[in-house]
Scaffold this motif. Structure first.
Motif, short mmCIF file in Angstrom:
data_model
loop_
_atom_site.label_atom_id
_atom_site.label_comp_id
_atom_site.label_asym_id
_atom_site.label_seq_id
_atom_site.Cartn_x
_atom_site.Cartn_y
_atom_site.Cartn_z
N LEU A 110 -24.26 41.17 2.09
CA LEU A 110 -25.32 41.81 1.32
C LEU A 110 -25.22 41.44 -0.16
O LEU A 110 -26.23 41.11 -0.80
N LEU A 111 -24.00 41.47 -0.68
CA LEU A 111 -23.80 41.10 -2.09
C LEU A 111 -24.16 39.64 -2.33
O LEU A 111 -24.83 39.29 -3.32
N LEU A 126 -26.22 37.72 -0.57
CA LEU A 126 -27.67 37.54 -0.47
C LEU A 126 -28.36 38.04 -1.73
O LEU A 126 -29.31 37.40 -2.22
N THR A 127 -27.89 39.16 -2.26
CA THR A 127 -28.48 39.68 -3.50
C THR A 127 -28.30 38.69 -4.64
O THR A 127 -29.23 38.40 -5.40
N ILE A 128 -27.07 38.16 -4.76
CA ILE A 128 -26.80 37.18 -5.81
C ILE A 128 -27.63 35.92 -5.59
O ILE A 128 -28.19 35.35 -6.53
N VAL A 180 -30.52 35.51 -3.96
CA VAL A 180 -31.94 35.73 -4.25
C VAL A 180 -32.16 35.83 -5.76
O VAL A 180 -33.10 35.24 -6.31
N SER A 181 -31.29 36.57 -6.44
CA SER A 181 -31.41 36.71 -7.90
C SER A 181 -31.27 35.36 -8.58
O SER A 181 -32.06 35.01 -9.47
#
Length: 498
Positions: free
Chosen positions: A221-222, A224-226, A228-229
């Motif tokens: 999750l972390l 993927l967040t990084i 995408v950002s």
């Protein structure tokens, strides 16, 4: 910039960034997963070992309690000794047996070498533990193992002879103790045996696996967040500006092409006219004095030099822009060299330089770009004539290399030569050899040899130079007999303007 390579679109850039991020995240995830596996195993071992040590302390406390209470147990109220057949070993084994029977998967037993009963005989692990204690190792010994396919910890702790143990295990050896067993003659501190435990690890393994799943899920999750950002940031601050810059470069390249077309017509055409007018003037029957002929000759010579420089500049620009296409056709190398000599012979005669040629008759008709080949030979010959003093010579030779299906074009001169430090960069753009004493060559634009290298490579060949200062230079261009017809589309300019 090479205009033949179309700048990547925003979508392509975004896709490339996404692939790079995915690879990085995947590699980081794999490393993290390996680390989690190691950390999980370490955590399980730490927890189960802590449980084994705690359980061992509890068993030792029960053993010590019975040991300390021996006198009270075996002494009646009137103070007389009455052995009740209750002592530390019996109590310890009884507690261990009850615990084993009521606990799922747990096993506690006491073992020793030369056991008094069959139940005290050690198995393989327990024997290794006893050997470890006997040679003076630590007071505990453990191994990770399996029982019925389930992971377990085999744990063992040493039992040493203390003062109260001497009554049953001390001396003299061979006598019977109060329990009816033969004494071993042991002394205080000797290894009397060991407590052996089997601790199931299933619950710890399942707990660690659940923790790993939670950790990996959090990491994914972390990541993927990084990702995408980072993708949004790169798209907003890198890809979009880069696409705008690519569009600007494409526009500037189009302007450059238009400028080249303008130069072709606006510069070359007047220069060609000047040279044509001087030719007409020279062929006229009008009587003119020597000074007038000298001046007109200078006009023609300067115009020819300037036209050659303009042609080289335009050819180099078109080559770099990817707009100098190959026109593949059947070419007779004799005709190509003949066309070069038609231009170079008058220059050589005027400079007092002997110009010769030699073409291997075995060279067949080539499948190549005749105009590109002519420019290569012409630039090499013109360069050789420029730096060869009167009385010197320039020789052009064409040799067949049948084994490689290629032709070797050699232009050798007896000019002033090139220093080694200049020879390594002579084919670079705007590179010119340093002037040497006694060398009367006129420095050019530094584009001729650069153009030669570019054209030879476009034909699928290679060019090199061997030179000695003061003795001359040998330029060698190797080109294939047959060039693939990969010529790019021309820019639409009239070839008659070349």
């Amino acid at each position: 910039m090479d205009a033949t390579r179309k700048p990547p679109s925003l979508r392509t850039l975004s896709l490339r960034v996404a692939v790079v991020i995915a690879v990085i995240v995947g590699a980081a995830g794999a490393v993290y997963l390996v680390w989690c596996d190691g950390a999980e195993q370490c955590e399980v071992e730490t927890k189960v070992l802590a449980e084994a040590r705690t359980l061992n302390k509890q068993m030792t406390a029960a053993w010590d309690y019975i040991d300390d209470a021996q006198t009270a147990i075996n002494t009646d109220k009137d103070g007389s000794y009455d052995f009740k057949n209750v002592y530390c070993a019996v109590a310890g084994k009884g507690i261990a047996r009850r615990f084993t029977q009521t606990s799922d998967g747990y096993v506690i037993r006491y073992v020793r070498e030369n056991p008094r009963t069959g139940t005290d005989a050690p198995d393989g692990f327990e024997q290794r533990a006893l050997n470890h204690f006997t040679v003076g190792g630590s007071t505990e010994y453990y191994e990770m193992s399996e029982t019925n396919g389930a992971p377990v910890l085999r744990y063992s702790s040493v039992l040493t002879v203390r003062n109260n143990c001497l009554e049953c295990h001390g001396g003299p050896a061979g006598e019977k103790d109060v329990t009816g067993f033969i004494k071993e003659g042991m002394e205080i501190g000797d290894v009397a045996g060991a407590v052996s435990m089997v601790i199931p690890m299933g619950s710890y393994v399942r707990e660690a696996a659940a923790d790993k799943v939670r950790s990996v899920a959090f990491f994914v999750l972390l990541a993927l967040t990084i990702a995408v950002s980072l993708s949004l940031v790169l798209r907003r601050w890198v890809a979009v500006p880069l696409e705008a810059a690519n569009e600007q470069l494409a526009s500037e390249n189009e302007e450059q092409s238009n400028f080249l077309a303008l130069m072709s017509h606006e510069l070359r055409t007047p220069l060609s006219s000047i040279i044509a007018f001087t030719d007409i003037w020279e062929k006229s029957d009008r009587v003119r004095d020597a000074e007038e002929e000298r001046l007109v000759g200078k006009i023609k010579e300067s115009s020819s030099v300037l036209l050659a420089m303009v042609n080289n500049t335009i050819d180099v620009a078109r080559l770099e822009a990817g707009r100098l296409s190959l026109q593949i056709d059947e070419v007779d190398l004799v005709d190509v060299i003949g066309a070069v000599f038609a231009v170079a012979d008058p220059l050589a005669l005027q400079q007092g330089v002997a110009l010769s040629k030699s073409v291997d008759p075995a060279i067949p008709v080539m499948r190549t770009d005749g105009e590109a080949l002519r420019k290569v030979v012409l630039n090499l010959v013109s360069n050789a004539l420029k730096f060869t003093e009167p009385g010197g010579s320039v020789a052009v030779a064409a040799q067949l290399d049948p084994a490689e299906n290629r032709v070797r074009l050699v232009v050798a001169d007896t000019g002033c030569g090139i220093a080694p430090e200049d020879a390594v960069r002579i084919f670079e753009k705007f590179a010119r050899a340093a002037p040497y004493e006694g060398c009367g060559g006129t420095p050019g634009s530094g584009l001729g040899l650069y153009l030669v290298k570019g054209l030879v490579e476009r034909l699928g060949g290679e060019v090199s130079v061997a030179s000695t200062v003061g003795e001359g230079s040998v330029f060698t261009a190797i080109v294939p007999l047959v060039v693939g017809e990969e010529g790019r589309e021309d820019d639409g300019e009239d070839s008659a303007c070349r």
